[in-house]
Design a protein around this motif. Sequence first.
Motif, PDB file in Angstrom:
ATOM      1  N   GLU A 173       0.839  -1.192   0.000  1.00  0.00           N
ATOM      2  CA  GLU A 173       0.000   0.000   0.000  1.00  0.00           C
ATOM      3  C   GLU A 173       0.874   1.241   0.000  1.00  0.00           C
ATOM      4  N   GLY A 174       0.504   2.209  -0.829  1.00  0.00           N
ATOM      5  CA  GLY A 174       1.299   3.434  -0.914  1.00  0.00           C
ATOM      6  C   GLY A 174       1.023   4.237  -2.157  1.00  0.00           C
ATOM      7  N   ARG A 201       7.218   1.725  -8.212  1.00  0.00           N
ATOM      8  CA  ARG A 201       7.720   1.440  -6.865  1.00  0.00           C
ATOM      9  C   ARG A 201       8.185  -0.008  -6.775  1.00  0.00           C
ATOM     10  N   TRP A 203       9.044  -3.114  -4.156  1.00  0.00           N
ATOM     11  CA  TRP A 203       8.597  -3.544  -2.840  1.00  0.00           C
ATOM     12  C   TRP A 203       9.282  -4.845  -2.433  1.00  0.00           C
ATOM     13  N   GLU A 210       7.911  -0.768   1.164  1.00  0.00           N
ATOM     14  CA  GLU A 210       8.309  -0.055  -0.051  1.00  0.00           C
ATOM     15  C   GLU A 210       9.800   0.226   0.026  1.00  0.00           C
ATOM     16  N   THR A 213      11.053   4.315  -4.528  1.00  0.00           N
ATOM     17  CA  THR A 213      10.032   5.024  -5.303  1.00  0.00           C
ATOM     18  C   THR A 213      10.723   5.730  -6.453  1.00  0.00           C
TER      19      THR A 213
END
Length: 339
Positions: A173-174, A201, A203, A210, A213
């Motif tokens: 999630e992000g 991103r 991960w 994460e 980015t």
Amino acid sequence: MFKEKDEENNSGLSMSTSPDGKYLATTSEDAAVYVWDLRTGRAVGRLDGHTDTVWSVAFAPDGSRIVSGSADATAIIWDVDVFMHFVILQGHEADVWSVAYSPDGSKIATGSTDSTVKLWDANTGTQLHSFGDHAAHVMHVIFSPDGVYLASCADTSVIMWDVETGTKVSELEGHDGAIWCLRFAHGSDRIVTGSEDNTARVWDVQSGAELVTIHEHMSPVWSVAFSPDDSEVVSGSSECTVVASDSFSGEQLRVFSDDSESAVDVVAYSNRGDLLASGTADGVVKLWDAKIGDFLAEYRGHGDKVKSVNFMPDDGTLVSSSEDGTVRAWSVRDVLRFF
């Protein structure tokens, strides 16, 4: 060119190549799956059984079977040798948008617009697990190369599942916008995603953390890929550029760009990692030197958006599919003779 007919109802076209590079499976809105001989360009089989648009198709790792997912809420496993369905996978309540075989060929995953993911025994068709944790349409399902994990993507999140136990491993999630693409690293420990929020991103699969980015684009990221050695990721966006970045630091390494004003919809590394292919919204396929970023060639013939590009096992041929309803095979070997 591979095209079964000239109707305008082929915009749903999807494709999968057999692992040995001999056959190509394609789908369209006429509810059929077509199998082609890549050497001759001729159709060798038509698989009829679905009653609505076939959205997705995938070959088994040994090439003996094909699985297809349809708007009729079913997936069908087909026997390639006799061109007949082997078993029908029933249980979804809406379109089966994505299908995938596990690397060992023992399992099949299906993702549906009913917001569920299902895992099936590829030999018996028995449902092994059903995951209902998503709150939106499931657009992508992919297995990790080692077969341990299954990733399912819906809207802005990705969920990692343990294939054997059916338990959730992590949730990524992000992103602030819908995730359009995702790819596992060849080592299965990381995954890269591309989103409408203009970022890619990287991960950690196990923890969901994460790691990197990538802020190299000013518009949505439509396609991503790891290099064969996992040291780099490339991302293609609607701003017409492809960028290679260090997969551990996110540092920009090179930009693949020319005077095109068409969005980059798909990217793919060659199996050796020395070449990169990209497909654009105006139907052009481009070939690049992956190591230094030089433009090598472009292939024209598609009349609409390029939906997928894939190098064949020997990297001598590139296959692309388009929303114009065609699949085309291009010679990479002939281009490289001039360099």
